[in-house]
Design an enzyme around this catalytic site. Structure first.
Site, PDB file in Angstrom:
ATOM      1  N   GLU A 229      -5.587   4.092  -0.809  1.00 46.74           N
ATOM      2  CA  GLU A 229      -5.183   3.482  -2.056  1.00 46.74           C
ATOM      3  C   GLU A 229      -6.021   2.596  -2.964  1.00 46.74           C
ATOM      4  OE1 GLU A 229      -0.714   2.194  -0.098  1.00 46.74           O
ATOM      5  OE2 GLU A 229      -2.621   0.892   0.209  1.00 46.74           O
TER       6      GLU A 229
ATOM      7  N   SER B 107       6.564  -8.016   2.440  1.00 46.16           N
ATOM      8  CA  SER B 107       5.155  -7.859   1.975  1.00 46.16           C
ATOM      9  C   SER B 107       4.576  -6.334   2.040  1.00 46.16           C
ATOM     10  CB  SER B 107       4.337  -8.895   3.000  1.00 46.16           C
ATOM     11  OG  SER B 107       2.987  -8.614   2.884  1.00 46.16           O
TER      12      SER B 107
ATOM     13  N   ASP C  70       4.643  -0.661   4.524  1.00 43.80           N
ATOM     14  CA  ASP C  70       3.917  -1.006   3.276  1.00 43.80           C
ATOM     15  C   ASP C  70       3.442   0.263   2.478  1.00 43.80           C
ATOM     16  OD1 ASP C  70       2.089  -0.020   5.040  1.00 43.80           O
ATOM     17  OD2 ASP C  70       0.816  -1.788   4.747  1.00 43.80           O
TER      18      ASP C  70
END
Ligand code: NAD
Length: 364
Positions: free
Chosen positions: A56, A297, A230
């Site tokens: 990412e 989160s 995530d």
């Protein structure tokens, strides 16, 4: 020259400040930056997925500084002797576009994630929270325990990992720190770890819709710090936990969390609150002692921006051990980049270097 923070520099910086104080200082920076949320240029991170993981890029800017982080997540890596998460990043000056700092962000990500988790819990968990379950005892886990011990006064940790050796490693590392009042209990299941916990942190790595927590494990008033889910198809909570009527879900940046967080399991109409709204009183945090709060989160670029600026400050404060690298050319004449390759000096042009071309001869 560009400031450089490598692993050795990071060891020195955190060694000087101490990990607990480092994370507390960083949490204050993150909080200050979230309070000026509207100043940041925000976008969901750019992710390239592969069967084994994700790579990412996470950019943001407040118009004065720009930052990006490169980060990967490869849950199968530890079986090959490699980290699940590695990262590095850049802080740059928006006015010139020049990079100011190139830094390692693997250790920093663990520090900033734990700082962010503890900061969110400060706003969302019950103030009388005393016991935390920590499920997933890998690379990030010590950082979480230290941050919650230091910033929230958590003393009792109930630990669980499917790999018992990971729990033993976490216990050894924490015991060696001699943290005041620390009580560690190794648990043989997630349900056992969660039992009696006020705060539950899930920190597992598995590239699937895992069910680390089920609805029956959740008690009124709990705060869930869901960190390991995530990316798309990688979650930790049973969706029925999110469906409970007494649940409030707080996210970092909603467009990114809709794709990557636990809430990817929910329809677009599912209500969430952004953390910045809680900080600025635009939305409530916890509304009652019995409410179940979830910090969903995934990690947002602003937290890395805060971390890079914090690191740069610590680096500049300690002039003796600063390191710089020649990442960007330094030129007498910025239009003469080519001279870097030829070693040619800049100077006056010799006349015969620019003689006019001879007139063309026209055949008779
Ligand atoms: P790691 O691979 O070092 O540790 C993960 C641990 O989870 C391992 O010890 C593994 O045995 C354990 N585990 C896997 N499935 C489990 C299960 N069902 N129950 C109990 N334990 C289980 O990874 P890490 O670097 O500690 O990262 C943990 C997770 O946090 C990763 O998924 C990573 O992507 C995520 N992460 C999130 C953020 C964020 O900002 N939200 C930041 C960093 C890392």
């Amino acid at each position: 020259m560009v400031e450089y923070i490598g692993i050795e520099d990071m060891q020195r910086i955190v060694g000087r400040v101490g990990p607990a104080a480092f994370m507390k200082g960083l949490a204050a920076e993150i909080e200050a930056d979230y309070r000026r949320w509207s100043e940041f240029d925000k976008s969901a991170r750019h992710a390239i997925h592969s069967p084994g993981g994700v790579i990412e890029l996470m950019p943001t800017s407040d118009g004065r500084m720009y930052s990006f982080k490169y980060v990967n997540g490869h849950p199968g890596n530890t079986a090959r002797g490699l980290l699940t998460v590695t990262a590095f990043g850049v802080l740059a000056d928006v006015e010139t576009g020049y990079p100011l700092l190139l830094s390692e962000l693997t250790v920093t990500t663990a520090l900033r994630t734990a700082a962010m988790s503890a900061l969110a819990a400060k706003w969302l968990a019950r103030p009388d929270s005393r016991v935390m379950a920590l499920i997933g005892n890998g690379a990030q886990s010590e950082f979480q325990a230290i941050a919650f011990h230091h910033m929230l006064g958590i003393r009792r940790f109930r630990l669980h990992d499917v790999d018992r050796q990971a729990t033993d490693k976490l216990m050894r590392n924490l015991q060696a720190l001699g943290l005041p009042g620390l009580q560690l209990t190794a648990c043989s299941s997630a349900a056992e770890a969660v039992h009696g916990a006020d705060i539950v942190t899930t920190l597992t790595a598995d590239k699937r819709n895992a069910v680390v927590l089920t609805p029956s494990m959740i008690a009124p008033g709990m705060h869930i710090n869901a960190v390991g889910g995530d990316s798309p198809g990688k979650t930790e909570l049973h969706a029925d936990i999110l469906r409970r009527s007494d649940v409030r879900v707080v996210v970092e940046y909603e467009p990114q969390s809709r794709v990557e967080g636990e809430i990817q399991q929910m329809p677009a109409s599912f209500a969430v609150t952004e953390f910045a709204e809680v900080l600025t009183d635009a939305a409530p945090g916890r509304t009652s002692p019995a409410e179940v709060t979830i910090f969903d989160s995934v990690g947002f670029a602003l937290e890395d921006y805060s971390a890079l600026r914090y690191l740069r400050k610590l680096q500049l404060d300690n002039a003796q051990s600063r390191r710089q690298i020649d990442l960007i050319p330094q030129l007498d004449n910025p239009k003469n980049l080519f001279a870097l390759l030829t070693g040619a000096q800049t100077g006056p042009v010799r006349q015969n270097d620019c003689m006019p071309a001879p007139p063309e001869t026209v055949p008779g």
